[in-house]
Write a protein that holds these residues in place. Structure first.
Motif, PDB file in Angstrom:
ATOM      1  N   LEU A 145       1.163  15.739  -3.787  1.00 55.26           N
ATOM      2  CA  LEU A 145       0.753  14.374  -4.107  1.00 55.26           C
ATOM      3  C   LEU A 145       1.878  13.589  -4.763  1.00 55.26           C
ATOM      4  O   LEU A 145       2.101  12.410  -4.450  1.00 55.26           O
ATOM      5  CB  LEU A 145      -0.492  14.402  -4.995  1.00 55.26           C
ATOM      6  CG  LEU A 145      -1.759  14.948  -4.332  1.00 55.26           C
ATOM      7  CD1 LEU A 145      -2.921  14.937  -5.311  1.00 55.26           C
ATOM      8  CD2 LEU A 145      -2.111  14.159  -3.080  1.00 55.26           C
ATOM      9  N   ALA A 146       2.608  14.231  -5.665  1.00 58.46           N
ATOM     10  CA  ALA A 146       3.729  13.537  -6.311  1.00 58.46           C
ATOM     11  C   ALA A 146       4.789  13.158  -5.285  1.00 58.46           C
ATOM     12  O   ALA A 146       5.357  12.056  -5.313  1.00 58.46           O
ATOM     13  CB  ALA A 146       4.329  14.421  -7.398  1.00 58.46           C
ATOM     14  N   GLY A 147       5.038  14.064  -4.335  1.00 54.33           N
ATOM     15  CA  GLY A 147       6.008  13.765  -3.289  1.00 54.33           C
ATOM     16  C   GLY A 147       5.555  12.638  -2.390  1.00 54.33           C
ATOM     17  O   GLY A 147       6.361  11.815  -1.933  1.00 54.33           O
ATOM     18  N   GLN A 148       4.245  12.572  -2.111  1.00 55.09           N
ATOM     19  CA  GLN A 148       3.714  11.487  -1.286  1.00 55.09           C
ATOM     20  C   GLN A 148       3.874  10.137  -1.974  1.00 55.09           C
ATOM     21  O   GLN A 148       4.277   9.151  -1.347  1.00 55.09           O
ATOM     22  CB  GLN A 148       2.243  11.740  -0.981  1.00 55.09           C
ATOM     23  CG  GLN A 148       1.984  12.895  -0.031  1.00 55.09           C
ATOM     24  CD  GLN A 148       0.528  12.979   0.354  1.00 55.09           C
ATOM     25  OE1 GLN A 148      -0.088  11.964   0.678  1.00 55.09           O
ATOM     26  NE2 GLN A 148      -0.039  14.176   0.320  1.00 55.09           N
ATOM     27  N   VAL A 149       3.543  10.089  -3.264  1.00 52.45           N
ATOM     28  CA  VAL A 149       3.676   8.831  -3.988  1.00 52.45           C
ATOM     29  C   VAL A 149       5.137   8.406  -4.038  1.00 52.45           C
ATOM     30  O   VAL A 149       5.476   7.234  -3.802  1.00 52.45           O
ATOM     31  CB  VAL A 149       3.083   8.947  -5.405  1.00 52.45           C
ATOM     32  CG1 VAL A 149       3.384   7.685  -6.214  1.00 52.45           C
ATOM     33  CG2 VAL A 149       1.588   9.180  -5.331  1.00 52.45           C
ATOM     34  N   GLU A 150       6.017   9.348  -4.316  1.00 47.64           N
ATOM     35  CA  GLU A 150       7.452   9.042  -4.377  1.00 47.64           C
ATOM     36  C   GLU A 150       7.956   8.549  -3.016  1.00 47.64           C
ATOM     37  O   GLU A 150       8.673   7.533  -2.924  1.00 47.64           O
ATOM     38  CB  GLU A 150       8.234  10.277  -4.812  1.00 47.64           C
ATOM     39  CG  GLU A 150       9.739  10.050  -4.902  1.00 47.64           C
ATOM     40  CD  GLU A 150      10.491  11.328  -5.241  1.00 47.64           C
ATOM     41  OE1 GLU A 150      11.741  11.270  -5.268  1.00 47.64           O
ATOM     42  OE2 GLU A 150       9.853  12.374  -5.461  1.00 47.64           O
ATOM     43  N   ALA A 151       7.563   9.245  -1.944  1.00 43.32           N
ATOM     44  CA  ALA A 151       8.011   8.854  -0.601  1.00 43.32           C
ATOM     45  C   ALA A 151       7.438   7.494  -0.220  1.00 43.32           C
ATOM     46  O   ALA A 151       8.113   6.666   0.400  1.00 43.32           O
ATOM     47  CB  ALA A 151       7.587   9.909   0.419  1.00 43.32           C
ATOM     48  N   GLY A 152       6.172   7.236  -0.594  1.00 40.26           N
ATOM     49  CA  GLY A 152       5.546   5.959  -0.267  1.00 40.26           C
ATOM     50  C   GLY A 152       6.208   4.799  -0.969  1.00 40.26           C
ATOM     51  O   GLY A 152       6.469   3.754  -0.361  1.00 40.26           O
ATOM     52  N   ILE A 153       6.518   4.964  -2.257  1.00 33.49           N
ATOM     53  CA  ILE A 153       7.180   3.890  -3.001  1.00 33.49           C
ATOM     54  C   ILE A 153       8.577   3.649  -2.456  1.00 33.49           C
ATOM     55  O   ILE A 153       9.016   2.498  -2.296  1.00 33.49           O
ATOM     56  CB  ILE A 153       7.205   4.223  -4.509  1.00 33.49           C
ATOM     57  CG1 ILE A 153       5.784   4.176  -5.068  1.00 33.49           C
ATOM     58  CG2 ILE A 153       8.123   3.256  -5.258  1.00 33.49           C
ATOM     59  CD1 ILE A 153       5.677   4.589  -6.516  1.00 33.49           C
ATOM     60  N   ARG A 154       9.282   4.741  -2.145  1.00 35.47           N
ATOM     61  CA  ARG A 154      10.629   4.585  -1.578  1.00 35.47           C
ATOM     62  C   ARG A 154      10.566   3.844  -0.241  1.00 35.47           C
ATOM     63  O   ARG A 154      11.405   2.974   0.047  1.00 35.47           O
ATOM     64  CB  ARG A 154      11.281   5.955  -1.403  1.00 35.47           C
ATOM     65  CG  ARG A 154      12.732   5.890  -0.917  1.00 35.47           C
ATOM     66  CD  ARG A 154      13.418   7.243  -1.020  1.00 35.47           C
ATOM     67  NE  ARG A 154      12.741   8.269  -0.237  1.00 35.47           N
ATOM     68  CZ  ARG A 154      12.073   9.293  -0.775  1.00 35.47           C
ATOM     69  NH1 ARG A 154      11.989   9.421  -2.095  1.00 35.47           N
ATOM     70  NH2 ARG A 154      11.487  10.190  -0.003  1.00 35.47           N
TER      71      ARG A 154
ATOM     72  N   ARG B 225       0.830  -1.201   0.000  1.00 36.83           N
ATOM     73  CA  ARG B 225       0.000   0.000   0.000  1.00 36.83           C
ATOM     74  C   ARG B 225       0.869   1.257   0.000  1.00 36.83           C
ATOM     75  O   ARG B 225       1.842   1.353   0.750  1.00 36.83           O
ATOM     76  CB  ARG B 225      -0.907   0.011   1.231  1.00 36.83           C
ATOM     77  CG  ARG B 225      -1.806  -1.207   1.334  1.00 36.83           C
ATOM     78  CD  ARG B 225      -2.721  -1.118   2.536  1.00 36.83           C
ATOM     79  NE  ARG B 225      -3.469  -2.355   2.701  1.00 36.83           N
ATOM     80  CZ  ARG B 225      -4.640  -2.457   3.320  1.00 36.83           C
ATOM     81  NH1 ARG B 225      -5.189  -1.380   3.845  1.00 36.83           N
ATOM     82  NH2 ARG B 225      -5.261  -3.611   3.422  1.00 36.83           N
ATOM     83  N   ILE B 226       0.478   2.213  -0.804  1.00 35.00           N
ATOM     84  CA  ILE B 226       1.097   3.537  -0.806  1.00 35.00           C
ATOM     85  C   ILE B 226       0.081   4.493  -0.188  1.00 35.00           C
ATOM     86  O   ILE B 226      -0.945   4.816  -0.797  1.00 35.00           O
ATOM     87  CB  ILE B 226       1.464   3.992  -2.241  1.00 35.00           C
ATOM     88  CG1 ILE B 226       2.295   2.919  -2.958  1.00 35.00           C
ATOM     89  CG2 ILE B 226       2.198   5.326  -2.196  1.00 35.00           C
ATOM     90  CD1 ILE B 226       3.592   2.557  -2.266  1.00 35.00           C
TER      91      ILE B 226
ATOM     92  N   ARG C 254      -2.878   9.509   9.265  1.00 36.23           N
ATOM     93  CA  ARG C 254      -1.987   9.645   8.116  1.00 36.23           C
ATOM     94  C   ARG C 254      -0.854   8.635   8.229  1.00 36.23           C
ATOM     95  O   ARG C 254      -0.367   8.348   9.321  1.00 36.23           O
ATOM     96  CB  ARG C 254      -1.414  11.058   8.084  1.00 36.23           C
ATOM     97  CG  ARG C 254      -0.592  11.378   6.854  1.00 36.23           C
ATOM     98  CD  ARG C 254       0.079  12.745   6.956  1.00 36.23           C
ATOM     99  NE  ARG C 254      -0.871  13.768   7.326  1.00 36.23           N
ATOM    100  CZ  ARG C 254      -0.748  14.484   8.439  1.00 36.23           C
ATOM    101  NH1 ARG C 254       0.234  14.275   9.279  1.00 36.23           N
ATOM    102  NH2 ARG C 254      -1.641  15.402   8.715  1.00 36.23           N
ATOM    103  N   ALA C 255      -0.406   8.074   7.097  1.00 38.13           N
ATOM    104  CA  ALA C 255       0.699   7.127   7.100  1.00 38.13           C
ATOM    105  C   ALA C 255       1.929   7.746   7.747  1.00 38.13           C
ATOM    106  O   ALA C 255       2.210   8.939   7.572  1.00 38.13           O
ATOM    107  CB  ALA C 255       1.024   6.685   5.673  1.00 38.13           C
ATOM    108  N   ARG C 256       2.695   6.952   8.485  1.00 37.19           N
ATOM    109  CA  ARG C 256       3.800   7.475   9.294  1.00 37.19           C
ATOM    110  C   ARG C 256       4.861   8.192   8.474  1.00 37.19           C
ATOM    111  O   ARG C 256       5.478   9.154   8.924  1.00 37.19           O
ATOM    112  CB  ARG C 256       4.470   6.328  10.063  1.00 37.19           C
ATOM    113  CG  ARG C 256       3.621   5.718  11.147  1.00 37.19           C
ATOM    114  CD  ARG C 256       4.447   4.734  11.940  1.00 37.19           C
ATOM    115  NE  ARG C 256       3.632   3.997  12.886  1.00 37.19           N
ATOM    116  CZ  ARG C 256       4.120   3.141  13.759  1.00 37.19           C
ATOM    117  NH1 ARG C 256       5.415   2.912  13.798  1.00 37.19           N
ATOM    118  NH2 ARG C 256       3.322   2.508  14.597  1.00 37.19           N
TER     119      ARG C 256
ATOM    120  N   ILE D 263      -0.770  -0.657  -4.415  1.00 39.51           N
ATOM    121  CA  ILE D 263      -2.127  -0.354  -3.952  1.00 39.51           C
ATOM    122  C   ILE D 263      -2.160   1.115  -3.530  1.00 39.51           C
ATOM    123  O   ILE D 263      -1.372   1.535  -2.672  1.00 39.51           O
ATOM    124  CB  ILE D 263      -2.521  -1.242  -2.755  1.00 39.51           C
ATOM    125  CG1 ILE D 263      -2.477  -2.725  -3.128  1.00 39.51           C
ATOM    126  CG2 ILE D 263      -3.907  -0.861  -2.231  1.00 39.51           C
ATOM    127  CD1 ILE D 263      -2.664  -3.659  -1.951  1.00 39.51           C
ATOM    128  N   ALA D 264      -3.014   1.897  -4.116  1.00 38.25           N
ATOM    129  CA  ALA D 264      -3.198   3.289  -3.689  1.00 38.25           C
ATOM    130  C   ALA D 264      -4.162   3.291  -2.509  1.00 38.25           C
ATOM    131  O   ALA D 264      -5.317   2.861  -2.637  1.00 38.25           O
ATOM    132  CB  ALA D 264      -3.759   4.123  -4.833  1.00 38.25           C
TER     133      ALA D 264
END
Length: 569
Positions: A60-69, A21-22, A50-52, A82-83
């Motif tokens: 939003l782009a930064g969140q997706v990038e940070a989540g994938i990393r 999950r991202i 909110r995710a830790r 998974i979004a």
């Protein structure tokens, strides 16, 4: 539900491997938050779950990038992902705004599944239509916040909607072809296990396809944590929670998926419950308990730090032994401080009173010392013996001891003997011969939940049974217990710490017998403040509530006469 079917396994089977999950925070807020339309749910943290790994300033782009990393570094995750729109209420905006925000997020990475966390009062028809459009391209799940099927509870926790809103929302989503999971919380204020199971039966009649469960967390800074909140939450420990959700899941249809079984928060933010099990250990424990429910009164077996077993007592909400090591605790808190081996070395019989038998750990430790050991052991709940039998290897000393006492009440081997007396220890000790024991193992549950076995009046009975050169040893170091021992005319000292910061207690008529003297500051706390006020049980038949009330009244009277609450050297 007879078998556990996990959402993660379903996704892995469908998409050729584990998918991660991202977490995304759309910063939409919530219709029930302060400065919107209501005060907010009483348990909700300021960050709205909110995710830790997310920082509020990330776009939003930064969140997706940070989540994938994050999931790549931590789990070795690979696409597709998974979004997970979890924080606050992820449908709380006009549909044009939702279409823009969701479209931007989903264009940033290869997503196969979309999970939308929302409330039943944030799903107008146009939003349901939008989610149905989304479901034609992605596998969409709505994680619907339900929490309870009882309107009285929903009002108390300030949810801002009733259960009828839940029924309406899930039926509309299902009719639109959208998969829906329900989010439920165990241990909400004012709810007992029966109410929780009734919620399960009510949601089982609705077209949900999955469930997300977790225990109520009381977090610092939430309305629930305020002393002004009218109902104190239960604060379910691991065993209670496992029992509650086991019963809950058995009420659900077999094909439902389990999206989650635990809750997470920064440990320093959690007030209750404070679990000793890690997330992974709890999940392993729960799955074992679900498949093989604990018989014999629900005493759950646990392996302690030294590999020896103990049990959890659901009535007292405590383990029978230190989780650092049951067998080691018996050796270091009972056998060694009592100098039992040295007493047995001259070949003369040594009489031991064991209060209480439990799993037989202390009794077995004494028998392993060899020599002529005569043990009288007391136990009030024979279900414990039945539960203990399944914990020990067949043929072991522990197994032979427990089985013999369960069948005949007696055990004899290699010159040592054990006799089991069943009943309330307070009654049993009055029937024993004065001055007849060299060693007394005092091992009841702690005074704050089982004060009956630590009162001044009970301690006086134990002192009556003690030989002049005998000792009383215990793991317990509570001030009221040590105060009772001192006021009964015994010299009180300590044993070395194990499993707890403070050492155990050793008491004797001979001041030379306790291995370590009490520090003077501790003697001051016990004798010169109300902290050392002993429990009183003059009839040796009072209930724990009576003992608590009597001690509270005594403390109040002493405070009025100038005795401080705490002694400061």
């Amino acid at each position: 539900m007879k078998e556990l079917h996990f959402f993660s396994d379903y996704i892995a089977n469908k998409y050729g491997g584990k998918r991660h999950r991202i977490g995304i925070d759309l910063a939409l807020g919530c219709p029930n938050r302060l400065n919107r339309f209501g005060p907010g749910c009483v348990y909700c943290a300021e960050d709205g779950n909110r995710a830790r790994h997310l920082m509020r300033h990330l776009d939003l782009a930064g969140q997706v990038e940070a989540g994938i990393r994050f999931v790549t570094d931590r789990y070795g995750a690979t696409a597709p992902y998974i979004a997970y729109f979890q924080a606050f209420t992820s449908t709380y905006a006009p549909v044009e705004t939702l279409r823009k925000l969701y479209g931007e997020v989903l264009s940033l990475a290869p997503f196969a599944v979309v999970i939308v966390g929302t409330r039943p009062d944030a799903l107008p028809p146009e939003t349901v239509d939008f989610l149905a459009e989304l479901a034609r391209k992605y596998e969409v799940w709505v994680e619907l916040g339900v929490q309870s099927a009882h309107d009285s509870t929903l009002e108390l926790i300030r949810r801002g909607h009733n259960f009828a809103a839940v029924e309406d929302a899930v039926r509309r989503l299902d009719a639109a072809g959208i998969r829906v999971g329900c989010h439920m919380i165990a241990g909400l204020p004012g709810e007992d296990r029966a109410m929780f199971l009734e919620s399960a039966r009510r949601i089982a009649r609705l077209p949900f396809r999955a469930v997300k469960l977790h225990p109520l967390l009381t977090l610092k800074g939430t309305p629930l944590a305020s002393p002004d909140f009218p109902v104190k939450p239960a604060g379910l420990n691991e065993y209670e929670y496992a029992d509650w959700i086991g019963g809950f899941l058995r009420e659900l249809p077999e094909e439902w998926l389990i999206m989650r079984l635990t809750a997470e928060a920064e440990p320093e933010r959690i007030i209750t419950p404070r679990w000793w099990m890690s997330k992974s250990r709890f999940l392993d424990f729960f799955q074992e308990q679900f498949r093989n429910p604990a018989p014999d009164g629900g005493f759950a077996g646990v392996t302690t730090g030294d590999g020896s077993p103990t049990l959890y007592h659901p009535g007292f909400r405590q383990h029978f032994h230190s989780l650092a090591g049951a067998a080691t605790e018996a050796e270091r808190k009972f056998v060694q401080p009592s100098r039992l081996r040295e007493r047995l070395a001259d070949g003369k019989p040594v009489r031991v009173l064991d209060l209480g038998f439990g799993l037989g750990t202390n009794c077995s430790a004494a028998l392993r010392c060899g020599g002529n050991c005569e043990i009288v052991t007391l136990e009030n709940d024979l279900r414990v013996l039945s539960a203990a039998r399944r914990l020990y290897p067949a043929g072991s000393l522990d197994c032979r001891l427990v089985e013999a006492l369960a069948q005949t009440g007696r055990f004899a081997e290699n010159g040592s003997r054990v006799e089991l007396l069943c009943g309330d220890a307070r009654d049993m000790v009055t029937r024993l011969e004065p001055g007849s024991f060299d060693v007394i193992f005092q091992d009841g549950f702690s005074p704050d939940c089982n004060p009956e076995l630590w009162s001044y009046d009970f301690v006086r009975q134990l002192a009556r049974l003690l030989k002049h050169n005998g000792v009383i040893v215990s793991y317990c170091s509570a001030f009221p217990y040590r105060g009772a021992l001192l006021r009964a005319g015994l010299a009180v000292g300590e044993s070395e710490p194990f499993g707890r910061k403070r050492g155990g207690t050793v008491a004797a008529f001979d001041p030379a017998l306790p291995p370590l003297p009490l520090p003077e500051k501790e003697r001051g706390i016990i004798l010169r403040s109300t902290a050392g006020t002993a429990y009183r049980d003059p009839t040796l038949a009072g209930s724990r509530e009576e003992l608590f009330r009597r001690r509270e009244a005594t403390v109040a009277r002493l405070r009025r006469h100038g005795v401080p609450k705490w002694f400061k050297a």
